[in-house]
Each structure stands twice: as C-alpha cells, then as structure tokens.
Motif scaffolding. Structure first.
Motif, PDB file in Angstrom:
ATOM      1  N   ALA A 197       0.746  -5.450 -10.190  1.00 21.06           N
ATOM      2  CA  ALA A 197       2.000  -6.202 -10.253  1.00 21.06           C
ATOM      3  C   ALA A 197       1.729  -7.682 -10.491  1.00 21.06           C
ATOM      4  CB  ALA A 197       2.791  -6.010  -8.960  1.00 21.06           C
ATOM      5  N   LEU A 198       0.670  -8.203  -9.858  1.00 23.40           N
ATOM      6  CA  LEU A 198       0.343  -9.618 -10.042  1.00 23.40           C
ATOM      7  C   LEU A 198      -0.142  -9.890 -11.458  1.00 23.40           C
ATOM      8  CD1 LEU A 198       0.030 -12.460  -8.973  1.00 23.40           C
ATOM      9  CD2 LEU A 198      -2.216 -11.824  -8.051  1.00 23.40           C
ATOM     10  N   MET A 199      -0.940  -8.978 -12.023  1.00 19.85           N
ATOM     11  CA  MET A 199      -1.406  -9.152 -13.399  1.00 19.85           C
ATOM     12  C   MET A 199      -0.211  -9.195 -14.361  1.00 19.85           C
ATOM     13  SD  MET A 199      -4.670  -9.506 -13.345  1.00 19.85           S
ATOM     14  CE  MET A 199      -4.324 -10.454 -11.857  1.00 19.85           C
ATOM     15  N   LYS A 200       0.748  -8.300 -14.118  1.00 20.99           N
ATOM     16  CA  LYS A 200       1.960  -8.278 -14.934  1.00 20.99           C
ATOM     17  C   LYS A 200       2.753  -9.563 -14.712  1.00 20.99           C
ATOM     18  CE  LYS A 200       6.100  -5.455 -15.819  1.00 20.99           C
ATOM     19  NZ  LYS A 200       6.854  -4.236 -15.400  1.00 20.99           N
ATOM     20  N   GLY A 201       2.798 -10.011 -13.455  1.00 19.48           N
ATOM     21  CA  GLY A 201       3.532 -11.230 -13.128  1.00 19.48           C
ATOM     22  C   GLY A 201       2.903 -12.475 -13.725  1.00 19.48           C
ATOM     23  N   LEU A 202       1.578 -12.526 -13.768  1.00 15.65           N
ATOM     24  CA  LEU A 202       0.899 -13.679 -14.359  1.00 15.65           C
ATOM     25  C   LEU A 202       1.215 -13.780 -15.853  1.00 15.65           C
ATOM     26  CD1 LEU A 202      -2.566 -13.482 -12.570  1.00 15.65           C
ATOM     27  CD2 LEU A 202      -0.941 -15.381 -12.430  1.00 15.65           C
ATOM     28  N   TRP A 203       1.240 -12.636 -16.531  1.00 10.41           N
ATOM     29  CA  TRP A 203       1.607 -12.644 -17.955  1.00 10.41           C
ATOM     30  C   TRP A 203       3.054 -13.109 -18.125  1.00 10.41           C
ATOM     31  CZ3 TRP A 203       0.103 -12.853 -22.756  1.00 10.41           C
ATOM     32  CH2 TRP A 203       0.995 -12.518 -23.762  1.00 10.41           C
ATOM     33  N   TRP A 204       3.929 -12.632 -17.248  1.00  9.24           N
ATOM     34  CA  TRP A 204       5.335 -13.033 -17.309  1.00  9.24           C
ATOM     35  C   TRP A 204       5.474 -14.541 -17.097  1.00  9.24           C
ATOM     36  CZ3 TRP A 204      10.098 -11.307 -18.512  1.00  9.24           C
ATOM     37  CH2 TRP A 204      11.198 -12.041 -18.032  1.00  9.24           C
ATOM     38  N   ALA A 205       4.818 -15.070 -16.061  1.00  9.56           N
ATOM     39  CA  ALA A 205       4.941 -16.484 -15.739  1.00  9.56           C
ATOM     40  C   ALA A 205       4.316 -17.365 -16.811  1.00  9.56           C
ATOM     41  CB  ALA A 205       4.284 -16.770 -14.385  1.00  9.56           C
ATOM     42  N   HIS A 206       3.294 -16.852 -17.482  1.00  8.27           N
ATOM     43  CA  HIS A 206       2.575 -17.643 -18.479  1.00  8.27           C
ATOM     44  C   HIS A 206       3.313 -17.694 -19.812  1.00  8.27           C
ATOM     45  CE1 HIS A 206      -1.162 -19.725 -19.466  1.00  8.27           C
ATOM     46  NE2 HIS A 206      -1.129 -19.135 -20.658  1.00  8.27           N
ATOM     47  N   VAL A 207       3.775 -16.538 -20.289  1.00 10.89           N
ATOM     48  CA  VAL A 207       4.390 -16.470 -21.615  1.00 10.89           C
ATOM     49  C   VAL A 207       5.682 -15.654 -21.637  1.00 10.89           C
ATOM     50  CG1 VAL A 207       4.085 -15.678 -23.993  1.00 10.89           C
ATOM     51  CG2 VAL A 207       2.169 -16.732 -22.799  1.00 10.89           C
ATOM     52  N   GLY A 208       5.667 -14.498 -20.982  1.00 12.57           N
ATOM     53  CA  GLY A 208       6.750 -13.526 -21.141  1.00 12.57           C
ATOM     54  C   GLY A 208       8.141 -14.036 -20.847  1.00 12.57           C
ATOM     55  N   TRP A 209       8.278 -14.910 -19.848  1.00  9.22           N
ATOM     56  CA  TRP A 209       9.603 -15.357 -19.424  1.00  9.22           C
ATOM     57  C   TRP A 209      10.361 -16.101 -20.522  1.00  9.22           C
ATOM     58  CZ3 TRP A 209      11.463 -20.423 -18.923  1.00  9.22           C
ATOM     59  CH2 TRP A 209      10.522 -21.426 -19.164  1.00  9.22           C
ATOM     60  N   MET A 210       9.616 -16.681 -21.464  1.00 13.81           N
ATOM     61  CA  MET A 210      10.261 -17.455 -22.523  1.00 13.81           C
ATOM     62  C   MET A 210      11.060 -16.587 -23.486  1.00 13.81           C
ATOM     63  SD  MET A 210       7.477 -20.440 -23.370  1.00 13.81           S
ATOM     64  CE  MET A 210       6.046 -19.370 -23.368  1.00 13.81           C
ATOM     65  N   PHE A 211      10.795 -15.273 -23.479  1.00 18.00           N
ATOM     66  CA  PHE A 211      11.528 -14.358 -24.349  1.00 18.00           C
ATOM     67  C   PHE A 211      12.649 -13.636 -23.599  1.00 18.00           C
ATOM     68  CE2 PHE A 211       7.356 -14.892 -26.213  1.00 18.00           C
ATOM     69  CZ  PHE A 211       7.644 -15.075 -27.562  1.00 18.00           C
ATOM     70  N   HIS A 214      10.215 -18.039 -13.775  1.00 19.39           N
ATOM     71  CA  HIS A 214       8.828 -17.728 -14.141  1.00 19.39           C
ATOM     72  C   HIS A 214       7.873 -17.670 -12.945  1.00 19.39           C
ATOM     73  CE1 HIS A 214       8.395 -22.076 -13.823  1.00 19.39           C
ATOM     74  NE2 HIS A 214       9.192 -22.256 -14.875  1.00 19.39           N
ATOM     75  N   SER A 215       8.209 -16.857 -11.959  1.00 14.72           N
ATOM     76  CA  SER A 215       7.287 -16.667 -10.839  1.00 14.72           C
ATOM     77  C   SER A 215       6.301 -15.539 -11.144  1.00 14.72           C
ATOM     78  CB  SER A 215       8.051 -16.319  -9.562  1.00 14.72           C
ATOM     79  OG  SER A 215       7.138 -15.973  -8.522  1.00 14.72           O
ATOM     80  N   PRO A 216       4.997 -15.747 -10.871  1.00 16.87           N
ATOM     81  CA  PRO A 216       4.026 -14.663 -11.082  1.00 16.87           C
ATOM     82  C   PRO A 216       4.161 -13.536 -10.062  1.00 16.87           C
ATOM     83  CG  PRO A 216       2.953 -16.549 -10.073  1.00 16.87           C
ATOM     84  CD  PRO A 216       4.340 -16.994 -10.441  1.00 16.87           C
ATOM     85  N   ASN A 232       2.659 -22.810 -14.397  1.00 15.05           N
ATOM     86  CA  ASN A 232       3.612 -21.776 -13.973  1.00 15.05           C
ATOM     87  C   ASN A 232       2.898 -20.553 -13.401  1.00 15.05           C
ATOM     88  OD1 ASN A 232       5.598 -23.402 -15.089  1.00 15.05           O
ATOM     89  ND2 ASN A 232       5.740 -22.227 -16.980  1.00 15.05           N
ATOM     90  N   SER A 233       1.803 -20.164 -14.031  1.00 17.64           N
ATOM     91  CA  SER A 233       1.135 -18.914 -13.657  1.00 17.64           C
ATOM     92  C   SER A 233       0.025 -19.138 -12.638  1.00 17.64           C
ATOM     93  CB  SER A 233       0.592 -18.227 -14.912  1.00 17.64           C
ATOM     94  OG  SER A 233      -0.274 -19.094 -15.647  1.00 17.64           O
ATOM     95  N   ILE A 234      -1.060 -19.781 -13.044  1.00 15.58           N
ATOM     96  CA  ILE A 234      -2.233 -19.934 -12.186  1.00 15.58           C
ATOM     97  C   ILE A 234      -1.921 -20.723 -10.918  1.00 15.58           C
ATOM     98  CG2 ILE A 234      -4.547 -20.933 -12.056  1.00 15.58           C
ATOM     99  CD1 ILE A 234      -4.847 -20.310 -15.045  1.00 15.58           C
ATOM    100  N   CYS A 235      -1.197 -21.827 -11.065  1.00 16.25           N
ATOM    101  CA  CYS A 235      -0.944 -22.701  -9.904  1.00 16.25           C
ATOM    102  C   CYS A 235       0.070 -22.122  -8.923  1.00 16.25           C
ATOM    103  CB  CYS A 235      -0.486 -24.081 -10.371  1.00 16.25           C
ATOM    104  SG  CYS A 235      -1.794 -25.022 -11.190  1.00 16.25           S
ATOM    105  N   HIS A 236       0.665 -20.979  -9.245  1.00 14.01           N
ATOM    106  CA  HIS A 236       1.535 -20.292  -8.286  1.00 14.01           C
ATOM    107  C   HIS A 236       0.902 -19.000  -7.794  1.00 14.01           C
ATOM    108  CE1 HIS A 236       5.420 -22.404  -7.873  1.00 14.01           C
ATOM    109  NE2 HIS A 236       5.027 -23.003  -8.988  1.00 14.01           N
TER     110      HIS A 236
END
Length: 326
Positions: free
Chosen positions: A146-160, A135-137, A235-239
């Motif tokens: 890419a970062l906006m997409k990565g922040l969504w991934w790190a925040h929620v998306g990776w769990m799926f 779950h890296s942003p 996972n998201s903001i702090c990275h």
C-alpha cells in the motif's frame, strides 16, 4: 499580502459574487491538458535518463551546465519562496515588483498555474496525511504494498486525478488580484519562455544550432525533469521517511540529502509544525537557501513582516523525548 490557510477557511462563507477563473481549464483538467501533462512528465524524464550516458560519452559544456544550474535555481526558488512560502502561507509581505517576479519565476518551474498550485497546497495542509489530502503517500494504507502504491500516487499519480481542488475556495485572495490571476492564466506563455531561454542563450553564445540544441537538452529538458522530481519528492519521500523533531499532526519528516536541491524545502517536519515560518531549516547545520534569499529581500527593503522562527515558538513545538524525534 497573502493569507494563511487557517485564515482562508472561512473566506468562502463570506463570498457572494463568483470570481473569475485563474486557470484556462478552471477547476477541471480537460483531456488535452492531461495529455499535455503526460508529455511534460515523460519527455523531460527521458531526457534525464539519457543525460548520464550522454554526459559520459560526449561530455557537457560549461555553458550547458551553467544554464542548467541557473535555470534550475531560478525556478526552484520561484516555487519555494514564491509559490510556497509567500503565496501559499504568507510568510512575509512583498512589494509589488517582487510579488510579480516571484509569480513569474515560479511559473517558469513548469509545475502548473500559480493559483492551482497554491490551492492544491493549501488543501494539502488542511488535510495533511488524512482523507482529503490530494497527495498523501499513506492514501492506500500502511502495508508495504500500500505504501509503494501511495508513494507513486504522492509523487506523480495525484496530478492526473479527476477530482481537482476548488480554487475559489482555497485561493480566493489570489484570484481577486488581476495581475496574479493573469500570470496564472498565462502559464503556457511562461512555460515557453522557460524552455526557450536556454537554447536562445546557447545558440547566441556559440553561434551554432548545435549549441542551441545541447543547451535545450540540458538547460530545458534535464533541468525541468530534475526540478519536477525533487519537488514531487517533498510530497512523497518527505511524508514517508525522515526525522521528526517537531510535533505535527501528520508524518512529515526531514530528509537531509534533498536540502540543497530542494532549496531548503526538505526540512519538512518544521514546516508542517509551523507552516507560516519563513525558515524551514531551523536547526544547526540545516541549509535553507530560500530563507537566506528572503533575508536578503528583507535587508533590501523588498520584503517586510517576515515570520522568522522564534526560540519560544520552536520550543513549544519540539517533541518531549529524543526517542520520538528519531
């Protein structure tokens, strides 16, 4: 006692007999589990969104507020002290009753089975902000889109994600413990307990169905949603943002405004610079309620061999110039 990720890297090589599964679905997420996960993300979130107009129009009782705060910090410290600092990183040793209590408290945060949570986090530290990090942003690149997409991934998306962390590789020590394995497999039970305690208390305290309903809304749904998004923000903001006074091989940063709600977890830069430290907020003014509770556990004799930060160890991890820390 738990082992750190560095110790566990060689564990699978010595493993001979297969270990039993510590989650009902094993290492894969079945479709029914993905649907359930979606419901547990969306329903509490909708309750959180509805909380503001409801509180504005009808108010919130002190009982509802008390239940929400109490259940929030029970679950939050179960995650920060139990799942994270103890089970994942072995920041201290815990006597058996405390070990079991922390496992149950963390499970009541409704963030997934214990063994899966620990396996994911140990994998995160092994590949932090690099290929292999679950779950890296920065997964999709460094441009703004890419970062906006990565922040969504790190925040929620990776769990799926269909690719799950192999628990036998990253958490064999927990799978071998029958009690911990059982608590991990009983995640649905502890979720039910977590969601039903507030309406039960609210209903009995007010002796009304309305008291039970409002307690469920605030103490269960809103509380779970708030805790989820605070945890996922690590996972998201702090990275992605935050000050970095200590040297680490990733982009972990300190985000002060999340410190209280995250129980000290948002002092994330020091954590990645020294993962086994029992205290994350090591600089002046950095509140860390999880470290304070660990200190009390130690004073009560429930915890021992606590890995408190030492001045020379911190100095060795500081960045050389103030400019780098900004």
């Amino acid at each position: 006692m738990t082992a750190s990720p560095d110790v566990l890297e060689d564990a699978p090589k010595a493993q001979e007999a297969p270990l039993p599964s510590a989650t009902l679905g094993g290492d894969s997420k079945r479709s029914v589990e993905q649907i359930t996960l979606l419901l547990f993300i969306t329903v509490p979130f909708l309750a959180l969104v509805a909380a503001v107009p409801l509180a504005w129009g009808w108010g919130v009782s002190w009982l509802d507020l008390g239940l929400m705060v109490a259940m929030y910090f029970i679950g939050c410290h179960g995650i920060t002290i139990g799942f994270h600092r103890y089970f994942t990183h072995g920041s201290f040793k815990a006597k058996r009753p405390l070990r079991i209590a922390l496992a149950i408290m963390g499970s009541m945060a409704v963030e997934g089975p214990l063994v899966r949570w620990v396996a994911d986090h140990r994998r995160h530290h092994r590949f932090s902000d690099a290929e292999g990090d679950p779950h890296s942003p920065w997964r999709f690149g460094e441009t703004l889109p890419a970062l906006m997409k990565g922040l969504w991934w790190a925040h929620v998306g990776w769990m799926f994600d269909g690719e799950q962390t192999p628990q036998h590789k990253y958490a064999p020590d927990l799978i071998k413990d029958p009690a911990i394995r059982a608590i991990s497999r009983q995640f649905v039970l502890w979720t039910a307990v977590s969601l039903l305690v507030p309406p039960l208390v609210g209903g009995l305290a007010t002796w009304s169905w309305q008291g039970a309903a409002t307690a469920f809304f605030w103490g269960s749904l809103v509380r779970v949603a708030l805790l989820h998004h605070v945890t996922w923000s690590i996972n998201s903001i702090c990275h992605a943002v935050g000050k970095r006074p200590f040297k680490s091989r990733d982009r972990s940063g300190n985000v002060w405004w999340l410190a209280i709600l995250s129980c000290g977890e948002s002092w994330h830069n020091l954590h990645h610079a020294d993962p086994t430290s029992a205290r994350h907020g090591v600089l002046k003014g950095q509140l860390d309620s999880s470290a304070r509770l660990i200190r009390w556990f130690e004073q009560a004799g429930w915890a021992s061999d606590v890995r408190w930060p030492k001045a020379d160890r911190l100095d060795s991890r500081r960045k050389e110039s103030a400019a780098e820390a900004a």
